[in-house]
Design a protein around this motif. Structure first.
Motif, mmCIF file in Angstrom:
data_model
loop_
_atom_site.group_PDB
_atom_site.id
_atom_site.type_symbol
_atom_site.label_atom_id
_atom_site.label_comp_id
_atom_site.label_asym_id
_atom_site.label_seq_id
_atom_site.Cartn_x
_atom_site.Cartn_y
_atom_site.Cartn_z
ATOM 1 N N UNK A 301 0.812 -1.203 0.000
ATOM 2 C CA UNK A 301 0.000 0.000 0.000
ATOM 3 C C UNK A 301 0.840 1.244 0.000
ATOM 4 N N UNK A 302 2.057 1.157 -0.508
ATOM 5 C CA UNK A 302 2.971 2.288 -0.462
ATOM 6 C C UNK A 302 2.400 3.514 -1.118
ATOM 7 N N UNK A 303 2.653 4.676 -0.534
ATOM 8 C CA UNK A 303 2.133 5.913 -1.093
ATOM 9 C C UNK A 303 2.864 6.307 -2.355
ATOM 10 N N UNK A 673 -6.729 0.585 10.308
ATOM 11 C CA UNK A 673 -7.611 1.477 11.070
ATOM 12 C C UNK A 673 -7.205 2.912 10.753
ATOM 13 N N UNK A 674 -8.163 3.695 10.310
ATOM 14 C CA UNK A 674 -7.879 5.050 9.831
ATOM 15 C C UNK A 674 -8.702 6.070 10.601
ATOM 16 N N UNK A 675 -8.046 7.181 10.939
ATOM 17 C CA UNK A 675 -8.703 8.341 11.539
ATOM 18 C C UNK A 675 -8.548 9.513 10.566
ATOM 19 N N UNK A 676 -9.662 10.155 10.248
ATOM 20 C CA UNK A 676 -9.667 11.227 9.257
ATOM 21 C C UNK A 676 -10.354 12.456 9.833
ATOM 22 N N UNK A 677 -9.679 13.598 9.749
ATOM 23 C CA UNK A 677 -10.238 14.879 10.186
ATOM 24 C C UNK A 677 -10.263 15.812 8.985
ATOM 25 N N UNK A 678 -11.441 16.357 8.698
ATOM 26 C CA UNK A 678 -11.633 17.243 7.550
ATOM 27 C C UNK A 678 -12.159 18.585 8.046
ATOM 28 N N UNK A 679 -11.566 19.663 7.573
ATOM 29 C CA UNK A 679 -12.081 21.002 7.880
ATOM 30 C C UNK A 679 -12.303 21.744 6.571
ATOM 31 N N UNK A 680 -13.458 22.386 6.446
ATOM 32 C CA UNK A 680 -13.796 23.135 5.237
ATOM 33 C C UNK A 680 -14.323 24.511 5.645
ATOM 34 N N UNK A 681 -13.657 25.539 5.159
ATOM 35 C CA UNK A 681 -14.113 26.909 5.406
ATOM 36 C C UNK A 681 -14.406 27.572 4.070
ATOM 37 N N UNK A 682 -15.511 28.283 3.996
ATOM 38 C CA UNK A 682 -15.865 28.981 2.758
ATOM 39 C C UNK A 682 -16.370 30.378 3.081
ATOM 40 N N UNK A 683 -16.005 31.300 2.223
ATOM 41 C CA UNK A 683 -16.475 32.679 2.339
ATOM 42 C C UNK A 683 -16.758 33.209 0.948
ATOM 43 N N UNK A 703 -1.668 0.059 11.482
ATOM 44 C CA UNK A 703 -1.601 -1.194 10.725
ATOM 45 C C UNK A 703 -1.695 -0.918 9.228
ATOM 46 N N UNK A 704 -1.026 0.153 8.817
ATOM 47 C CA UNK A 704 -0.999 0.562 7.411
ATOM 48 C C UNK A 704 -0.365 -0.530 6.559
ATOM 49 N N UNK A 705 -0.999 -0.870 5.431
ATOM 50 C CA UNK A 705 -0.460 -1.898 4.546
ATOM 51 C C UNK A 705 0.617 -1.270 3.671
ATOM 52 N N UNK A 706 1.873 -1.536 4.031
ATOM 53 C CA UNK A 706 3.016 -1.008 3.309
ATOM 54 C C UNK A 706 3.780 -2.164 2.663
ATOM 55 N N UNK A 707 5.036 -1.931 2.287
ATOM 56 C CA UNK A 707 5.843 -2.957 1.642
ATOM 57 C C UNK A 707 7.073 -3.295 2.476
ATOM 58 N N UNK A 708 7.406 -4.571 2.528
ATOM 59 C CA UNK A 708 8.700 -5.019 3.023
ATOM 60 C C UNK A 708 9.479 -5.513 1.811
ATOM 61 N N UNK A 735 1.947 -5.008 7.644
ATOM 62 C CA UNK A 735 1.295 -3.978 8.456
ATOM 63 C C UNK A 735 2.346 -3.222 9.261
ATOM 64 N N UNK A 736 2.321 -1.916 9.179
ATOM 65 C CA UNK A 736 3.192 -1.072 9.998
ATOM 66 C C UNK A 736 2.375 0.116 10.493
ATOM 67 N N UNK A 737 2.767 0.658 11.628
ATOM 68 C CA UNK A 737 2.119 1.851 12.173
ATOM 69 C C UNK A 737 2.885 3.099 11.737
ATOM 70 N N UNK A 738 2.204 4.219 11.870
ATOM 71 C CA UNK A 738 2.904 5.488 11.676
ATOM 72 C C UNK A 738 2.669 6.190 10.369
ATOM 73 N N UNK A 739 1.620 5.794 9.612
ATOM 74 C CA UNK A 739 1.323 6.545 8.391
ATOM 75 C C UNK A 739 0.533 7.801 8.749
#
Length: 973
Positions: A301-303, A673-683, A703-708, A735-739
């Motif tokens: 799952x490499x970026x 397991x993913x945590x997502x925070x979204x902020x949207x401001x409009x004027x 537990x990000x799916x990365x590559x070994x 699986x690795x943490x820290x993404x």
């Protein structure tokens, strides 16, 4: 560049608050003087009595309401005009605070369309609830412009490489007057609608059908564009047909026609060409992305980052690398069957042949003081066939019950050929290995999905129940032949080896899910939702591999080490509770779900193994909506979610289609397991035509799916028939943490009246922290991207249309394993588009782009000009015919370069591009517009007030904020 970008962002953020510093305002509502119904779309001007040069203008909303803000206490002249009504003028003395002009009644008149002249500033963009509404009349385009040409002038909307983006997010869906238009093909929709039929472009986050009903966001949102057509085309026919031929046997032919007859709307498109004009979505490219580069892509799952490159995302319409021949046909249909049934659907056929000649340069990080280099030349020839069908049926049983049915199916066939020559070496140039690889493959399959949703509203407002059922299935099978002749070097000597094999991968699966949601009003402005969501999926993968038998001349020797029969099931039970309180101005929702899931994997060949895993998760969610004023608002969204690994990541079978880059699956993978925070401001400031949008996305994945990745320092035997030779690579997902990732998008739009031009600034920052493992050592890749851009788009007239644009990207990549090889690279693009049209039909078009790349590997740092020019003459009645001569790449400098960053390597790719050609094209325009009924009638056809969820709402109607009415949509806009 970093300092400039930072200063620009600071300037925009610092200047924006000053735009709404004053707090005096004037509001009112316009209604018909006889029948008292609201008048949406009326033009309202406010002129300072002491300074007539100070003019503010806007159009009334769906309720006929208008509001002017940031005014100073003085005398103003209010002027109101509307088609079919007499102009009204009022003198108003504005004092402290907000003054309500009340309900203003317009008298009907005999004014005709030809005698009406609308003056004053048309607001380019307005904020209506959570929807941004762009007024098409505020953006001048030439008569031949498409909807795509129009939206490119609008702040916050871009078209990059064929992908439509709004406020930095990919547009997933396009609606036409609230109804689906060609499924999820945004570019297809925009390129085949003329801009002259468009009244407004609305951009919003479309909730799922169930969430639209309950008013509770379930996380299944999609950035959506709704095209609102002008009122005079409900019984019209329009479109165009064209054909052209040029040098080097280049050709292009096609057309589109839309047949509107009240609620019945039919659109037909066709396209055939060999000049890279393409229209297809990701589901039309079975195997086209994943099978590229001879199978050397990783399965993790490499970026991926960089400018202009990367694999296909969730939504892709546009260019493949190389030269593509396309034949496509599509039809879209929508209608209202009686008072209770609404139907829309589309069929799309696509056939492409893509040929590419590609050069690749990759650097893989080995340790703190060493790297390995891979150079590749690849020729590909791929052919794809696709049929895609989508349908949506809405049945309004009665005022309290509705049924929605959404089936869809697609069929694909994909044939691929590739010839790859690759070399592995060290930094000093010493050779490690060489491979000459020839591959052919044939793949076919289908994807099907069906959804059904029942919605019921109880007599008590806010009390609802809904049940959604979804079923999807997929099947893919094929055959792949590999002939690879490899040489592995040890000093001055080389060891020759060959791989000749045939594999038959097959996979299929199906998914079942349900969602039950019950809502109950709590107090005067609160609402509670209880929901339960079970899901179950099963996937099977079967791969059989045979080695070539020289004696029989056939692929007849079974290779059990490269064969595998595997299946996995994933089931989840989720239950949650969400409480929402507030109204359209201030709203807060808090929720918590508990999810229990099981992942079972079974391998039955060549060895019998079983993996069983269970997961328990608490998944909170929150959303806040706050309106500071009529024109500015803030939204905060937080979601927690999980995702299971795919069967290709789980299947423990070796893929040695490129012996220099071997990969395998990992049956021990866990869910992410993913945590997502979204902020949207409009004027928005409709009076001054100003707009400012800011979006920030923060994501963390455990537990990000990365590559070994393991780079062999000596020959290693993996199976009796597969050896990982020195310098070759073996990778598998782990699986690795820290993404972590942060992505921001800022845009500021302002009209420059003195030169009749719109100026749109945009800036952004992206940071991605991607962990991975190289030779058992953890590497963390930190990628920083700073981007800055500006667009000047003319607003002079339909005869003069120009756009001047500039964009710059600065990228900084840092690796923990090898800091000495951290690198930066830069790209910029400057462009000028000019379209001139004379009243007697002469046409001139110019499209000039300068592209610069800096900081890449040797041979990839380039600067070039892409200059396209055309000239033509319109003729026939109404100038419907046009003959045009065009030149593509006048200077013969076209290039295509991309950079990709991952946690294990950096890669530069240069692909084949279309070269210079000349073409003569004839175009005939179909244009038969029929006006509405008497202009004195309000814009009363139901289509004008169709909500994006498909339900109808008249101006001024709607439930109290945060509540429901039987059969209606959510109170939140």
């Amino acid at each position: 560049m970093i300092q400039r970008s930072t200063l620009l962002v600071f300037f925009i953020l610092a200047a924006a608050p000053a735009l709404w510093a004053q707090d005096l305002s004037l509001k009112g509502i316009l209604q018909d003087g006889q029948e008292k119904f609201p008048l949406p779309g009326a033009t309202v001007k406010l002129t300072a009595a002491g300074d007539t040069s100070r003019v503010a203008g806007m159009v009334t909303d769906a309720r006929g309401a208008f509001t002017f803000e940031h005014l100073s206490p003085q005398v103003y002249r209010l002027t109101v005009s509307f088609l079919g009504y007499k102009e009204m003028t009022r003198t108003i003395r504005l004092g402290p605070g907000t003054q309500d002009a009340g309900i203003l009644y317009l008298e009907r008149g005999s004014t005709t369309l030809k005698s009406v002249t609308v003056e004053g500033l048309i607001p380019p963009v307005q904020q209506k609830g959570d929807t941004l509404s762009y007024n098409a009349s505020a953006y001048k385009t030439n008569p031949d412009a498409t909807a795509e040409d129009l939206v490119k002038k609008m702040p916050g909307i871009t078209v990059e490489g064929g992908t439509v983006k709004a406020q930095g997010e990919d547009v997933k869906k396009v609606l036409l007057d609230g109804k689906e238009y060609f499924g999820e093909d945004a570019t297809l929709a925009l390129r085949n609608l003329p801009s002259e039929v468009i009244d407004k472009i609305e951009v919003f986050d479309k909730l799922s059908d169930q969430a639209q009903f309950t008013g509770f966001d379930d996380g299944n949102t999609s950035k959506t564009i709704n095209i609102v057509t002008r009122g005079g085309i409900r019984n019209s026919q329009f479109g165009k047909v064209f054909a052209g031929y040029g040098t080097d046997d280049r050709y292009m032919a096609g057309g589109n026609i839309s047949l509107f007859n009240g609620d019945r709307r039919i659109s037909i498109i066709g396209l055939a060409n060999n000049i890279n004009q393409q229209n297809f979505a990701t589901q039309d490219l079975l195997g086209a992305i994943s099978n590229s580069s001879g199978g050397r892509r990783m399965r993790g799952g490499g970026g991926r980052g960089g400018f202009g490159g990367g694999a296909a995302g969730n939504f892709l319409v546009g260019q493949q690398d190389g030269i593509t021949r396309t034949n496509s046909f599509g039809i879209n249909f929508s209608d209202q069957w009686g008072e209770k049934v609404s139907v829309s659907g589309s069929y799309f056929f696509n056939n492409t042949n893509n040929q590419n000649d590609q050069l690749t340069n990759r650097e893989t990080f080995l340790s703190a003081d060493s790297s390995q280099f891979y150079d590749e030349k690849q020729l590909t020839d791929n052919t794809n066939y696709n049929h895609r069908i989508n349908l949506r049926i809405e049945y309004k049983i009665d005022s309290a019950n509705m049924l929605i049915f959404t089936p869809g199916v697609s069929f694909q066939k994909y044939d691929a050929f590739s010839q790859t020559n690759g070399i592995n070496s060290f930094a000093d140039g010493s050779l490690l290995s060489r491979s000459d690889n020839l591959q052919t493959s044939n793949t076919s399959g289908f994807n099907a999905n069906n959804g059904i949703l029942f919605r019921h509203a109880f007599p008590k407002r806010g009390r609802t129940i809904s049940l959604g059922l979804n079923f999807s299935a997929n099947d893919k099978d094929g055959q792949r032949n590999v002939e690879a002749f490899n040489t592995y070097y040890k000093g001055q000597t080389g060891l020759d080896d060959s791989t000749r094999q045939q594999s038959s991968p097959q996979s299929n699966g199906y998914q079942l899910s349900a969602n039950i949601a019950y809502t109950e009003p709590v107090g005067r402005s609160g609402q509670l939702q209880v929901n339960y969501n079970p899901s179950w999926s099963k996937n099977n993968a079967d791969q059989q591999t045979f080695l070539f038998d020289d004696a029989s001349g056939k692929y007849a020797i079974p290779d059990t080490s490269l064969s595998n029969v595997f299946d996995n099931t994933y089931q989840a039970q989720r239950a949650g509770l969400t409480y929402r309180v507030g109204n359209r101005d201030k709203m807060l929702a808090l929720g918590l779900s508990y999810q229990y899931s099981e992942l079972n994997s079974n391998q039955v060949f060549p060895l019998s193994t079983t993996v069983h895993r269970t997961f328990s998760n608490l998944l909170p969610n929150a959303m806040m909506h706050y309106r500071f004023s009529t024109n500015s608002r803030l939204r905060l969204i937080y979601r927690a979610s999980t995702s299971e690994p795919s069967i290709s990541q789980l299947q423990n079978v070796i893929n040695n289609s490129n012996p220099l880059f071997i990969s395998t699956g990992n049956p021990d993978l866990q869910q992410q397991s993913t945590h997502l925070l979204i902020s949207r401001y409009s004027f928005t400031n409709p009076g001054k035509g100003l707009s400012f949008f800011a979006n920030v996305f923060l994501q963390n994945t455990q537990d990000y799916v990365s590559n070994a990745t393991y780079v062999a320092s000596q020959d290693s035997v993996l199976t009796p028939t597969v050896t990982l030779y020195r310098g070759s690579q073996l990778s598998k997902p782990i699986n690795v943490d820290g993404y972590w990732s942060v992505r921001s998008f800022l845009t500021f739009g302002v009209p420059l009246q003195f030169i009749k031009t719109n100026l749109n600034w945009n800036a952004g920052f992206t940071w991605a922290r991607t962990p991975g493992v190289i030779n058992n050592v953890m590497n963390t890749a930190n990628s920083y991207n700073y981007n800055l851009g500006a667009v000047f788009s003319s607003n002079i007239s339909e005869y003069v249309d120009f756009t001047v644009s500039y964009s710059a990207n600065f990228n900084d990549l840092k690796n923990s394993i090898q800091p000495t090889l951290n690198n930066t690279y830069f790209s910029q693009a400057a462009g000028l588009r000019l379209n001139l049209l004379s009243k007697n039909g002469w046409v001139f078009s110019n499209d000039l782009t300068n592209q610069l790349y800096s900081g890449l590997t040797d041979g990839f740092n380039q600067q070039y000009w892409l200059w396209n020019v055309s000239a033509g003459k319109k003729f026939l009645k109404g100038q419907r015919g046009e003959l045009r001569v065009s030149v593509f790449d006048l200077l013969n400098q076209n290039r295509s370069i991309t950079r990709t960053n991952t946690e294990t390597y950096v890669e530069d790719v240069q692909t084949q591009v279309l070269q210079q050609y000349f073409m003569l094209t004839f175009t005939y325009k179909i244009k038969n517009f029929k006006t509405n009924k008497a202009a004195s009638e309000p814009e009363g056809d139901e289509e004008r007030f169709r909500r994006p969820d498909g339900l109808f709402r008249r101006p001024g109607e709607g439930p109290p904020p945060g509540m429901m009415r039987p059969g209606g949509g959510a109170g939140m806009p």
